[in-house]
Motif scaffolding. Sequence first.
Motif, PDB file in Angstrom:
ATOM      1  N   ARG A  90      47.244  18.423  44.493  1.00 17.06           N
ATOM      2  CA  ARG A  90      45.876  19.917  44.550  1.00 17.06           C
ATOM      3  C   ARG A  90      46.610  21.546  44.364  1.00 17.06           C
ATOM      4  NH1 ARG A  90      40.788  20.834  47.492  1.00 17.06           N
ATOM      5  NH2 ARG A  90      40.756  22.877  47.561  1.00 17.06           N
ATOM      6  N   ASP A  91      45.799  22.380  43.301  1.00 20.47           N
ATOM      7  CA  ASP A  91      46.564  23.641  42.924  1.00 20.47           C
ATOM      8  C   ASP A  91      46.136  24.222  43.663  1.00 20.47           C
ATOM      9  OD1 ASP A  91      46.154  25.351  40.099  1.00 20.47           O
ATOM     10  OD2 ASP A  91      47.074  25.584  41.434  1.00 20.47           O
ATOM     11  N   TYR A  92      47.240  24.600  44.401  1.00 24.43           N
ATOM     12  CA  TYR A  92      47.125  25.474  45.253  1.00 24.43           C
ATOM     13  C   TYR A  92      46.658  27.387  44.903  1.00 24.43           C
ATOM     14  CZ  TYR A  92      52.285  26.370  44.418  1.00 24.43           C
ATOM     15  OH  TYR A  92      53.337  26.601  43.801  1.00 24.43           O
ATOM     16  N   THR A  93      46.973  27.505  43.371  1.00 21.73           N
ATOM     17  CA  THR A  93      47.042  29.335  43.249  1.00 21.73           C
ATOM     18  C   THR A  93      45.803  29.235  43.236  1.00 21.73           C
ATOM     19  OG1 THR A  93      46.450  28.452  40.864  1.00 21.73           O
ATOM     20  CG2 THR A  93      49.196  28.739  41.847  1.00 21.73           C
ATOM     21  N   THR A  94      44.124  28.461  43.077  1.00 20.77           N
ATOM     22  CA  THR A  94      43.130  29.533  43.969  1.00 20.77           C
ATOM     23  C   THR A  94      42.488  29.331  45.404  1.00 20.77           C
ATOM     24  OG1 THR A  94      42.197  27.065  44.267  1.00 20.77           O
ATOM     25  CG2 THR A  94      42.558  27.161  41.938  1.00 20.77           C
ATOM     26  N   LEU A  95      43.703  29.164  46.077  1.00 15.72           N
ATOM     27  CA  LEU A  95      43.519  29.295  47.583  1.00 15.72           C
ATOM     28  C   LEU A  95      43.089  31.118  47.595  1.00 15.72           C
ATOM     29  CD1 LEU A  95      44.709  25.723  48.533  1.00 15.72           C
ATOM     30  CD2 LEU A  95      42.173  26.393  47.742  1.00 15.72           C
ATOM     31  N   GLY A  96      42.812  31.293  48.964  1.00 16.04           N
ATOM     32  CA  GLY A  96      43.001  32.437  48.949  1.00 16.04           C
ATOM     33  C   GLY A  96      43.458  33.398  49.570  1.00 16.04           C
ATOM     34  N   TRP A  97      44.686  32.353  50.382  1.00 17.29           N
ATOM     35  CA  TRP A  97      45.764  32.718  50.771  1.00 17.29           C
ATOM     36  C   TRP A  97      46.928  33.005  49.712  1.00 17.29           C
ATOM     37  CZ3 TRP A  97      49.250  29.655  50.250  1.00 17.29           C
ATOM     38  CH2 TRP A  97      48.643  27.764  49.991  1.00 17.29           C
ATOM     39  N   TYR A  98      46.550  33.091  48.390  1.00 16.37           N
ATOM     40  CA  TYR A  98      47.758  33.143  47.098  1.00 16.37           C
ATOM     41  C   TYR A  98      46.414  33.695  46.466  1.00 16.37           C
ATOM     42  CZ  TYR A  98      50.431  31.647  43.249  1.00 16.37           C
ATOM     43  OH  TYR A  98      50.761  31.537  41.524  1.00 16.37           O
ATOM     44  N   GLN A  99      45.797  34.085  46.504  1.00 19.86           N
ATOM     45  CA  GLN A  99      45.526  34.985  45.413  1.00 19.86           C
ATOM     46  C   GLN A  99      45.414  36.217  45.441  1.00 19.86           C
ATOM     47  OE1 GLN A  99      43.850  34.872  42.138  1.00 19.86           O
ATOM     48  NE2 GLN A  99      44.397  33.156  41.945  1.00 19.86           N
ATOM     49  N   ALA A 100      45.046  36.543  46.932  1.00 22.06           N
ATOM     50  CA  ALA A 100      45.138  37.413  47.692  1.00 22.06           C
ATOM     51  C   ALA A 100      46.167  38.379  47.449  1.00 22.06           C
ATOM     52  CB  ALA A 100      44.592  37.344  49.041  1.00 22.06           C
ATOM     53  N   PRO A 101      47.359  37.928  48.437  1.00 20.88           N
ATOM     54  CA  PRO A 101      48.141  38.712  47.880  1.00 20.88           C
ATOM     55  C   PRO A 101      49.110  39.059  46.816  1.00 20.88           C
ATOM     56  CG  PRO A 101      49.396  36.507  49.377  1.00 20.88           C
ATOM     57  CD  PRO A 101      47.353  37.005  48.811  1.00 20.88           C
ATOM     58  N   LEU A 102      48.319  38.848  45.588  1.00 22.04           N
ATOM     59  CA  LEU A 102      48.999  38.534  44.309  1.00 22.04           C
ATOM     60  C   LEU A 102      48.618  40.105  43.769  1.00 22.04           C
ATOM     61  CD1 LEU A 102      48.172  35.783  41.841  1.00 22.04           C
ATOM     62  CD2 LEU A 102      50.340  36.812  42.657  1.00 22.04           C
ATOM     63  N   GLY A 107      30.440  35.163  51.545  1.00 21.39           N
ATOM     64  CA  GLY A 107      29.654  35.227  50.333  1.00 21.39           C
ATOM     65  C   GLY A 107      31.120  34.683  49.131  1.00 21.39           C
ATOM     66  N   GLU A 108      32.082  34.322  49.595  1.00 20.47           N
ATOM     67  CA  GLU A 108      33.075  33.504  48.573  1.00 20.47           C
ATOM     68  C   GLU A 108      32.806  32.402  49.403  1.00 20.47           C
ATOM     69  OE1 GLU A 108      37.304  36.302  49.745  1.00 20.47           O
ATOM     70  OE2 GLU A 108      37.247  33.952  50.139  1.00 20.47           O
ATOM     71  N   ASP A 109      32.350  31.510  50.521  1.00 23.00           N
ATOM     72  CA  ASP A 109      31.491  30.256  50.233  1.00 23.00           C
ATOM     73  C   ASP A 109      30.571  29.994  49.207  1.00 23.00           C
ATOM     74  OD1 ASP A 109      32.061  30.772  53.966  1.00 23.00           O
ATOM     75  OD2 ASP A 109      33.724  29.434  52.717  1.00 23.00           O
ATOM     76  N   LEU A 110      30.029  30.495  49.463  1.00 22.43           N
ATOM     77  CA  LEU A 110      28.953  30.079  47.979  1.00 22.43           C
ATOM     78  C   LEU A 110      29.398  30.299  47.195  1.00 22.43           C
ATOM     79  CD1 LEU A 110      26.047  32.464  50.215  1.00 22.43           C
ATOM     80  CD2 LEU A 110      25.516  30.508  48.935  1.00 22.43           C
ATOM     81  N   VAL A 111      30.343  31.165  46.525  1.00 19.17           N
ATOM     82  CA  VAL A 111      30.791  31.289  45.259  1.00 19.17           C
ATOM     83  C   VAL A 111      31.359  29.990  44.783  1.00 19.17           C
ATOM     84  CG1 VAL A 111      32.795  32.657  43.529  1.00 19.17           C
ATOM     85  CG2 VAL A 111      31.625  33.597  45.200  1.00 19.17           C
ATOM     86  N   ARG A 112      32.366  29.462  45.850  1.00 21.93           N
ATOM     87  CA  ARG A 112      32.989  28.166  45.885  1.00 21.93           C
ATOM     88  C   ARG A 112      31.999  27.091  45.634  1.00 21.93           C
ATOM     89  NH1 ARG A 112      36.846  29.041  49.831  1.00 21.93           N
ATOM     90  NH2 ARG A 112      34.942  27.888  51.099  1.00 21.93           N
ATOM     91  N   LEU A 113      30.362  27.318  46.626  1.00 25.29           N
ATOM     92  CA  LEU A 113      29.851  25.747  46.662  1.00 25.29           C
ATOM     93  C   LEU A 113      28.849  25.939  45.528  1.00 25.29           C
ATOM     94  CD1 LEU A 113      28.998  26.192  50.181  1.00 25.29           C
ATOM     95  CD2 LEU A 113      30.506  24.133  48.955  1.00 25.29           C
ATOM     96  N   ARG A 114      28.884  26.873  44.856  1.00 26.01           N
ATOM     97  CA  ARG A 114      28.195  27.352  43.147  1.00 26.01           C
ATOM     98  C   ARG A 114      29.189  26.895  42.507  1.00 26.01           C
ATOM     99  NH1 ARG A 114      26.301  32.501  45.423  1.00 26.01           N
ATOM    100  NH2 ARG A 114      24.020  32.116  46.632  1.00 26.01           N
ATOM    101  N   ARG A 115      30.836  27.109  42.389  1.00 26.97           N
ATOM    102  CA  ARG A 115      31.012  26.795  41.184  1.00 26.97           C
ATOM    103  C   ARG A 115      31.284  25.177  41.262  1.00 26.97           C
ATOM    104  NH1 ARG A 115      36.112  29.604  42.089  1.00 26.97           N
ATOM    105  NH2 ARG A 115      35.661  31.388  41.818  1.00 26.97           N
ATOM    106  N   HIS A 116      31.531  24.549  42.297  1.00 25.85           N
ATOM    107  CA  HIS A 116      31.665  23.377  42.136  1.00 25.85           C
ATOM    108  C   HIS A 116      30.433  22.354  41.351  1.00 25.85           C
ATOM    109  CE1 HIS A 116      34.375  21.442  45.008  1.00 25.85           C
ATOM    110  NE2 HIS A 116      33.534  22.244  46.034  1.00 25.85           N
TER     111      HIS A 116
END
Lengths: 257, 236
Positions: free
Chosen positions: B108-120, A141-150
């Motif tokens: 590259r803005d790392y704040t959108t990445l999963g490992w940053y967002q999840a523990p927030l 699901g997360e991969d798809l959200v990212r691809l759709r956002r692109h």
Amino acid sequence: MSTPAPELAAGFPFGPYAAVFAPLPEAGRADVVTRRLGESIAFGLLPDGSQLPAEPELAERFGVATVTIRESLATLREEGLVRTRRGRGGGSFVCVPSDGGLAAMGRRLLSQGIGVLRDHFDHYAILSGGAAALAAQRADGEDLVRLRRHVEREEGCTAAGFPHVDAQWHIDVAASAQSARLTRSELAFQGELGPAMWLAHTTFGDLARTRQEHAAVVEAIGKRQVEPARSLMEQHVRSTFASVRAAFVAARLGELG
Amino acid sequence: MTVELLASRVATLWDSVARTVDEIATQVDRMLGGSSEPRRADLDLLPTCRQLVEDPSGSIDGAGFVAVPGALADAQYWIEWWQNQGTRQERRAGPLRTETDPTAVAFRDYTTLGWYQAPLHSPGLTVTGPYIDYICTDQHTLTFTRAVGPERARWGMVGVDVLTAWVEQHLADVLDEVPGAVVLNGAGRVVAASRAEHFAGDLLPDADDSRTWARTPCGASQFFVLSPVDKVSEIA
């Protein structure tokens, strides 16, 4: 762990510009550095006005001495491709040619030859198609959200910004395929074919159709339609090549830039 | 019973990673906690991270700290991360070279990445992946992160990267004793599987089907052990 792929051995920042700063095939020479940086700037691969990494950092990334970097930057200044500002907040800044790099890109295409380009794109089509097929099996699901956002971001994208977004999309499809090798291949292709694809998208491409092709691939991935994802992606790469061919012919006829 | 043994081994692995990440957090607390204006200049995580990355067990492929934008007085964005830049056997910690100036090329803005967002958004240790970490390890990776600093004014995230290949090796002996067993992450993705029946990163679409899979939690971890429901004994 086998030896890491050479372009990532020093832990480069990822980004659409990673290939610009990858290690050089022939170490130690200023003219090789000048050609790499000069082509990247002349082709409009780096944003106009952006700041290059500092000289010691460039030296480390390219595996050359700092004095070699200085020599290269001096040449680039003479060619008008780089501007240097001294003092605090200083550094070397990119100057993209006024035609946005079109003429330089065209010359580069001509020197590659259309047969070589077609071979590269055949290879690229098969790998990209394979990545899309795997993504249809493995994306969550997360991969798809990212691809759709692109795809959504492509809506508001200008022609100049499009190559970056397209490149990022391809990489994220490969990453959604859960494949380290395909992701690395994708980066390698973008390094090789970046200029050609840039020209194709910005000048001879149909951005609206490209967006639709991206959306169709993402939809097939979302519906887990493996073979449709593969063939839609292959078709997308072949359409890109059709634009590259148009650019090649225009360059040959002297109609570019 | 070997499913329980497997679950316990997974739990132990998680706890061990949690302790490792806590070690890094303790260092960050020490270095930044004494000032009302924490600065990246106060950070020196190299000794701690080098020891972790160069440990011959090879469990930790990368370790470090990533700042919440604006939390540090002397850098808007900041990444202090070391990763193995040697081979698997001859390990050598080197800095992750990444652009932290938002106006520069390759930022590259790392704040959108999963490992940053999840523990927030959750307390304690979170795990991202298995996924292709193309920014850092360039390999199939699990990234464990947690937030550090005062609750209402976090300084950033501390974390480690563990390669899924390492987890696979580490769990192999117990896993292979439980045919059909799968170690799964919370999002239904395979972390490791018995006898190579599934691969790290595969999705298990029927993971929630209790007719197919019995689910065993693994201590405090975000992983589960799935074992095939024994159809023979069910019918009997």
